[in-house]
Design a protein around this motif. Structure first.
Motif, PDB file in Angstrom:
ATOM      1  N   VAL A   1      10.406  11.322  -7.118  1.00 48.28           N
ATOM      2  CA  VAL A   1       9.493  10.194  -7.302  1.00 48.28           C
ATOM      3  C   VAL A   1       8.238  10.388  -6.468  1.00 48.28           C
ATOM      4  O   VAL A   1       7.114  10.153  -6.924  1.00 48.28           O
ATOM      5  N   LYS A   2       8.440  10.830  -5.232  1.00 43.55           N
ATOM      6  CA  LYS A   2       7.299  11.082  -4.350  1.00 43.55           C
ATOM      7  C   LYS A   2       6.353  12.118  -4.954  1.00 43.55           C
ATOM      8  O   LYS A   2       5.119  11.938  -4.983  1.00 43.55           O
ATOM      9  N   ASN A   3       6.894  13.214  -5.469  1.00 39.02           N
ATOM     10  CA  ASN A   3       6.072  14.262  -6.064  1.00 39.02           C
ATOM     11  C   ASN A   3       5.297  13.745  -7.271  1.00 39.02           C
ATOM     12  O   ASN A   3       4.124  14.064  -7.467  1.00 39.02           O
ATOM     13  N   PHE A   4       5.977  12.927  -8.096  1.00 40.20           N
ATOM     14  CA  PHE A   4       5.315  12.374  -9.276  1.00 40.20           C
ATOM     15  C   PHE A   4       4.173  11.445  -8.871  1.00 40.20           C
ATOM     16  O   PHE A   4       3.059  11.523  -9.399  1.00 40.20           O
ATOM     17  N   LEU A   5       4.432  10.543  -7.925  1.00 45.31           N
ATOM     18  CA  LEU A   5       3.421   9.576  -7.509  1.00 45.31           C
ATOM     19  C   LEU A   5       2.208  10.258  -6.870  1.00 45.31           C
ATOM     20  O   LEU A   5       1.066   9.876  -7.125  1.00 45.31           O
ATOM     21  N   GLU A   6       2.467  11.280  -6.068  1.00 47.69           N
ATOM     22  CA  GLU A   6       1.354  11.948  -5.382  1.00 47.69           C
ATOM     23  C   GLU A   6       0.516  12.784  -6.341  1.00 47.69           C
ATOM     24  O   GLU A   6      -0.673  12.995  -6.110  1.00 47.69           O
ATOM     25  N   ALA A   7       1.134  13.283  -7.417  1.00 43.11           N
ATOM     26  CA  ALA A   7       0.400  14.118  -8.365  1.00 43.11           C
ATOM     27  C   ALA A   7      -0.163  13.324  -9.538  1.00 43.11           C
ATOM     28  O   ALA A   7      -0.889  13.876 -10.368  1.00 43.11           O
ATOM     29  N   SER A   8       0.169  12.035  -9.624  1.00 44.35           N
ATOM     30  CA  SER A   8      -0.273  11.229 -10.768  1.00 44.35           C
ATOM     31  C   SER A   8      -1.788  11.051 -10.760  1.00 44.35           C
ATOM     32  O   SER A   8      -2.451  11.229  -9.734  1.00 44.35           O
ATOM     33  N   LYS A   9      -2.328  10.689 -11.926  1.00 46.42           N
ATOM     34  CA  LYS A   9      -3.756  10.450 -12.048  1.00 46.42           C
ATOM     35  C   LYS A   9      -4.062   8.998 -11.690  1.00 46.42           C
ATOM     36  O   LYS A   9      -3.338   8.081 -12.052  1.00 46.42           O
ATOM     37  N   PHE A  10      -5.164   8.821 -10.975  1.00 46.78           N
ATOM     38  CA  PHE A  10      -5.593   7.476 -10.591  1.00 46.78           C
ATOM     39  C   PHE A  10      -5.987   6.713 -11.847  1.00 46.78           C
ATOM     40  O   PHE A  10      -6.884   7.114 -12.577  1.00 46.78           O
ATOM     41  N   ASN A  11      -5.294   5.610 -12.135  1.00 46.39           N
ATOM     42  CA  ASN A  11      -5.502   4.913 -13.390  1.00 46.39           C
ATOM     43  C   ASN A  11      -5.490   3.399 -13.210  1.00 46.39           C
ATOM     44  O   ASN A  11      -5.611   2.894 -12.092  1.00 46.39           O
ATOM     45  N   ARG A  12      -5.303   2.685 -14.309  1.00 43.27           N
ATOM     46  CA  ARG A  12      -5.372   1.226 -14.291  1.00 43.27           C
ATOM     47  C   ARG A  12      -4.340   0.612 -13.343  1.00 43.27           C
ATOM     48  O   ARG A  12      -4.631  -0.384 -12.666  1.00 43.27           O
ATOM     49  N   PHE A  13      -3.139   1.178 -13.297  1.00 41.56           N
ATOM     50  CA  PHE A  13      -2.111   0.661 -12.396  1.00 41.56           C
ATOM     51  C   PHE A  13      -2.585   0.708 -10.948  1.00 41.56           C
ATOM     52  O   PHE A  13      -2.454  -0.269 -10.202  1.00 41.56           O
ATOM     53  N   HIS A  14      -3.148   1.855 -10.555  1.00 39.25           N
ATOM     54  CA  HIS A  14      -3.606   2.008  -9.176  1.00 39.25           C
ATOM     55  C   HIS A  14      -4.794   1.096  -8.866  1.00 39.25           C
ATOM     56  O   HIS A  14      -4.901   0.549  -7.765  1.00 39.25           O
TER      57      HIS A  14
ATOM     58  N   LEU B   1      -4.843  -1.676  -6.023  1.00 41.94           N
ATOM     59  CA  LEU B   1      -5.918  -1.624  -5.032  1.00 41.94           C
ATOM     60  C   LEU B   1      -6.671  -2.956  -4.955  1.00 41.94           C
ATOM     61  O   LEU B   1      -6.978  -3.449  -3.861  1.00 41.94           O
ATOM     62  N   LEU B   2      -6.940  -3.557  -6.104  1.00 40.45           N
ATOM     63  CA  LEU B   2      -7.660  -4.826  -6.127  1.00 40.45           C
ATOM     64  C   LEU B   2      -6.840  -5.953  -5.493  1.00 40.45           C
ATOM     65  O   LEU B   2      -7.388  -6.798  -4.777  1.00 40.45           O
ATOM     66  N   TRP B   3      -5.523  -5.965  -5.729  1.00 38.57           N
ATOM     67  CA  TRP B   3      -4.685  -6.979  -5.086  1.00 38.57           C
ATOM     68  C   TRP B   3      -4.648  -6.764  -3.572  1.00 38.57           C
ATOM     69  O   TRP B   3      -4.650  -7.723  -2.795  1.00 38.57           O
ATOM     70  N   GLY B   4      -4.620  -5.509  -3.176  1.00 35.11           N
ATOM     71  CA  GLY B   4      -4.669  -5.222  -1.745  1.00 35.11           C
ATOM     72  C   GLY B   4      -5.982  -5.675  -1.136  1.00 35.11           C
ATOM     73  O   GLY B   4      -6.009  -6.287  -0.055  1.00 35.11           O
TER      74      GLY B   4
ATOM     75  N   TYR C   1       2.130   4.506  -3.407  1.00 40.38           N
ATOM     76  CA  TYR C   1       1.811   4.585  -4.839  1.00 40.38           C
ATOM     77  C   TYR C   1       0.520   5.339  -5.158  1.00 40.38           C
ATOM     78  O   TYR C   1       0.399   5.893  -6.248  1.00 40.38           O
ATOM     79  N   ILE C   2      -0.456   5.351  -4.259  1.00 39.78           N
ATOM     80  CA  ILE C   2      -1.744   5.983  -4.568  1.00 39.78           C
ATOM     81  C   ILE C   2      -1.596   7.504  -4.553  1.00 39.78           C
ATOM     82  O   ILE C   2      -0.957   8.067  -3.666  1.00 39.78           O
TER      83      ILE C   2
ATOM     84  N   HIS D   1      10.581   0.851 -14.716  1.00 39.34           N
ATOM     85  CA  HIS D   1       9.565  -0.015 -15.347  1.00 39.34           C
ATOM     86  C   HIS D   1       8.206   0.182 -14.687  1.00 39.34           C
ATOM     87  O   HIS D   1       7.170   0.215 -15.361  1.00 39.34           O
ATOM     88  N   THR D   2       8.194   0.315 -13.344  1.00 39.92           N
ATOM     89  CA  THR D   2       6.941   0.534 -12.619  1.00 39.92           C
ATOM     90  C   THR D   2       6.366   1.907 -12.928  1.00 39.92           C
ATOM     91  O   THR D   2       5.149   2.059 -13.135  1.00 39.92           O
ATOM     92  N   LEU D   3       7.223   2.926 -12.984  1.00 38.78           N
ATOM     93  CA  LEU D   3       6.748   4.284 -13.269  1.00 38.78           C
ATOM     94  C   LEU D   3       6.161   4.385 -14.669  1.00 38.78           C
ATOM     95  O   LEU D   3       5.195   5.129 -14.896  1.00 38.78           O
ATOM     96  N   VAL D   4       6.717   3.621 -15.617  1.00 43.64           N
ATOM     97  CA  VAL D   4       6.167   3.606 -16.977  1.00 43.64           C
ATOM     98  C   VAL D   4       4.761   3.015 -16.974  1.00 43.64           C
ATOM     99  O   VAL D   4       3.893   3.445 -17.740  1.00 43.64           O
ATOM    100  N   ARG D   5       4.532   2.034 -16.099  1.00 45.28           N
ATOM    101  CA  ARG D   5       3.190   1.451 -15.995  1.00 45.28           C
ATOM    102  C   ARG D   5       2.181   2.482 -15.493  1.00 45.28           C
ATOM    103  O   ARG D   5       0.998   2.414 -15.827  1.00 45.28           O
ATOM    104  N   ILE D   6       2.661   3.449 -14.714  1.00 43.29           N
ATOM    105  CA  ILE D   6       1.781   4.504 -14.205  1.00 43.29           C
ATOM    106  C   ILE D   6       1.551   5.569 -15.266  1.00 43.29           C
ATOM    107  O   ILE D   6       0.419   6.025 -15.492  1.00 43.29           O
ATOM    108  N   ASP D   7       2.626   5.977 -15.933  1.00 45.68           N
ATOM    109  CA  ASP D   7       2.548   7.004 -16.981  1.00 45.68           C
ATOM    110  C   ASP D   7       3.770   6.858 -17.883  1.00 45.68           C
ATOM    111  O   ASP D   7       4.903   7.014 -17.420  1.00 45.68           O
TER     112      ASP D   7
END
Length: 445
Positions: free
Chosen positions: A6-19, A23-26, A137-138, A213-219
């Motif tokens: 999971v860590k490898n996937f999250l770190e290599a993912s593309k910055f998208n709408r989920f992120h 970020l905006l909520w943060g 997540y970023i 469910h969260t990972l699907v929102r990312i990709d």
């Protein structure tokens, strides 16, 4: 599905709408935390006149909020590592918003101080959990930029507070400035629906369906990019939260981080509380003094974005150290007469090197600790740092009561920057993650 995959996937993912949404909520959370935190500096001249407060009394009132932050940072961050980041963020927002609104109805310094203490608990709990979620997540290539951008919320709130003060103070007084804090409560239902939970927490609790469910929102095709690893070692009980901060060669660094946070927050809260008053003492009218506070936070807002980009490219530790030194020089120079342009420039740079630098420091520390103690580590450093935050306003009040010169007050706020820089020089450049056994630790970037 393992923590490492999971860590490898999250770190290599593309910055998208989920992120972007995360970020905006943060940014939203930290902005209103920042507003509620520094709003005292905007109303303190009015409170001083209405309730006949001495500078020492006003400084102590400010310290009640920071005292609450110390408890919130340590206790709520510990609970976040145990019970999840998301619920602690929501609870923290409710705490600081409700308490600040109630403080707007206070009729004496005692009730107002208690409200500041309760709001402080919420202040302290929100930041570590927000930073931890962003860290987990970023994508790695955007991590410093995203965290520092979210933490510019402190400066957004710092700008918003004097602006709201300028609107309400002349005609309606100080109470509506505090009632404005009801705004984040209106967004809590949307945050409950939208915010994700920590992947570390979900894996540890076996809630893999929620994580998926969260990972699907990312990709939606995340499974194709997931690289499975072998079985993970079990997490030892003694490595859960606080003990883990003093194991695996982390003990000295944990202590040094506490020193840096103490000194950094002493400067920040001392300035946010007393900059308008110091400038008023130096001969500037109140409205102009509030303008200096806007420049302090505005400089930090713009500068934080720049230093976040630099940190992703060049690394954080050296940059943070240099900024503390520059900030100390600028603060020392503020005590001497100069033309107005140079004065505003010094204040803006001081904002970058104190508040902006604190955002970068949070990003650095969040990536330094392993994930199973990440919120606890950030919370402990921030909690101890709040002691410095309490010392800053009180120290400023004492200096003003002793009729110290404006130059001496600014030098007193500059020296902690030198101490923070020296402490950072001793910190090891990067924790050796190979010695950390818990699977959650492997989520560290």
């Amino acid at each position: 599905m393992t923590s490492l995959s999971v860590k490898n996937f999250l770190e290599a993912s593309k910055f998208n709408r989920f992120h972007i949404t995360l970020l905006l909520w943060g940014l939203f959370t930290i902005s209103f935390e920042g507003y509620d935190l520094v709003v005292f500096g905007s109303v303190v001249p009015s409170l001083t006149k209405e309730w006949g407060l001495s500078p020492i009394q006003a400084g102590l009132m400010s310290s009640y909020g920071l005292f609450g932050m110390m408890f919130g940072s340590i206790i709520l961050s510990l609970l976040a590592d145990r019970f999840g980041r998301k619920p602690l963020i929501i609870i923290s927002i409710i705490f600081f918003s409700v308490a600040t609104v109630i403080s707007g109805f206070a009729t004496n310094a005692t009730l107002f101080s208690w409200c500041r203490f309760l709001a402080g608990i919420g202040f302290g709990g929100a930041l570590p959990s927000v930073i931890s979620l962003l860290t987990e997540y970023i994508p790695k290539s955007n991590k410093n930029k995203a965290i520092t951008l979210a933490l510019t919320g402190n400066q957004v709130g710092g700008i918003l507070a004097p602006l709201v003060g300028m609107i309400f103070l002349p005609s309606l007084g100080w109470r509506p400035v505090l009632w404005f804090s009801i705004v984040p409560l209106l967004f809590v239902p949307f945050m409950i629906k939208s915010l994700p939970e920590s992947p570390v927490f979900l894996i540890r609790k076996g809630k893999l369906d929620v994580l998926e469910h969260t990972l699907v929102r990312i990709d939606s095709d995340y499974k194709k990019q997931m690289v499975e690893t072998g079985p993970e070692p079990e997490m030892k009980a003694e490595e859960i939260p606080f003990i883990g901060l003093f194991q695996n060669k982390l003990a000295l660094t944990t202590i040094l981080f506490c020193v840096v946070y103490f000194m950094g927050l002493l400067m920040i809260y001392g300035l946010n509380t007393w900059l308008p008053k110091l400038m008023e003492t130096a001969g500037y009218p109140l409205i102009s003094s509030l303008g200096f506070a806007i420049f302090l936070n505005g400089g930090a807002l713009l500068g934080t974005i720049i230093i976040g980009v630099l940190a992703d490219r060049k690394g954080s530790k050296t940059l943070i150290t240099v900024l503390y030194i520059i900030g100390a020089v600028c603060l020392a120079l503020l005590g001497y007469k100069s033309n107005i342009f140079f004065l505003y420039l010094l204040i803006a740079i001081a904002g970058v090197c104190t508040m902006g630098n604190q955002s970068l420091l949070n990003a650095f520390v969040s990536q330094y600790y392993p994930a199973n103690v990440r919120s606890t580590g950030i919370g402990l450093a921030n909690g101890v740092g709040r002691l410095g935050g309490m010392v800053g306003p009180t120290m400023g009040g004492m200096l003003l009561s002793m009729k110290a010169s404006v130059a001496m007050c600014f030098i007193a706020f500059a020296l902690p920057g030198v101490v923070a820089a020296l402490a950072l020089l001793i910190v090891r450049k990067k924790h050796d993650e190979t010695v950390v056994k818990p699977p959650e630790a492997e989520l560290t970037s």
